[in-house]
Design a protein around this motif. Sequence first.
Motif, PDB file in Angstrom:
ATOM      1  N   UNK A  23       0.394  -0.915   0.291  1.00 14.93           N
ATOM      2  CA  UNK A  23       0.199  -0.080   0.054  1.00 14.93           C
ATOM      3  C   UNK A  23       0.553   1.244  -0.687  1.00 14.93           C
ATOM      4  N   UNK A  24       0.839   1.952  -0.801  1.00 12.09           N
ATOM      5  CA  UNK A  24       0.942   3.765  -0.917  1.00 12.09           C
ATOM      6  C   UNK A  24       0.046   5.075  -0.643  1.00 12.09           C
ATOM      7  N   UNK A  25       0.277   6.070  -0.860  1.00  9.68           N
ATOM      8  CA  UNK A  25      -0.328   6.855  -0.527  1.00  9.68           C
ATOM      9  C   UNK A  25      -0.905   7.100  -2.232  1.00  9.68           C
ATOM     10  N   UNK A  35      -4.563   5.503   2.288  1.00  8.77           N
ATOM     11  CA  UNK A  35      -5.317   4.481   0.695  1.00  8.77           C
ATOM     12  C   UNK A  35      -6.012   4.006   2.652  1.00  8.77           C
ATOM     13  N   UNK A  36      -6.138   3.905   3.780  1.00 10.25           N
ATOM     14  CA  UNK A  36      -6.699   3.338   4.853  1.00 10.25           C
ATOM     15  C   UNK A  36      -7.786   3.971   5.073  1.00 10.25           C
ATOM     16  N   UNK A  37      -7.938   5.203   5.509  1.00  8.91           N
ATOM     17  CA  UNK A  37      -9.010   5.841   6.696  1.00  8.91           C
ATOM     18  C   UNK A  37      -9.647   7.184   4.966  1.00  8.91           C
ATOM     19  N   UNK A  52      -2.810   7.232  11.713  1.00  8.80           N
ATOM     20  CA  UNK A  52      -1.273   6.922  11.980  1.00  8.80           C
ATOM     21  C   UNK A  52      -0.869   5.320  10.502  1.00  8.80           C
ATOM     22  N   UNK A  53      -1.496   5.894   9.940  1.00  3.96           N
ATOM     23  CA  UNK A  53      -0.665   4.542   8.463  1.00  3.96           C
ATOM     24  C   UNK A  53       0.379   5.292   8.348  1.00  3.96           C
ATOM     25  N   UNK A  54       1.297   4.167   7.762  1.00  5.64           N
ATOM     26  CA  UNK A  54       2.557   5.127   7.455  1.00  5.64           C
ATOM     27  C   UNK A  54       2.895   4.285   5.999  1.00  5.64           C
TER      28      UNK A  54
END
Length: 56
Positions: A23-25, A35-37, A52-54
């Motif tokens: 996953x990336x921006x 991509x998460x929220x 807080x995803x990185x």
Amino acid sequence: MATADESVFDDFLADRGHETESASWERDYNKKRCPECSGIHDLEASTCSVCGWTPT
């Protein structure tokens, strides 16, 4: 580069409809989207300030 074990596992997941790419921006015009929220950030962001995803 993926090892043989990772490649077999990725093939197994992909055959069953799962994503195996890192996953990336995501990009929205001149902003980054998590991509998460789906939080929107400036291009300089390295961590999502919402969840807080990185990227790995």
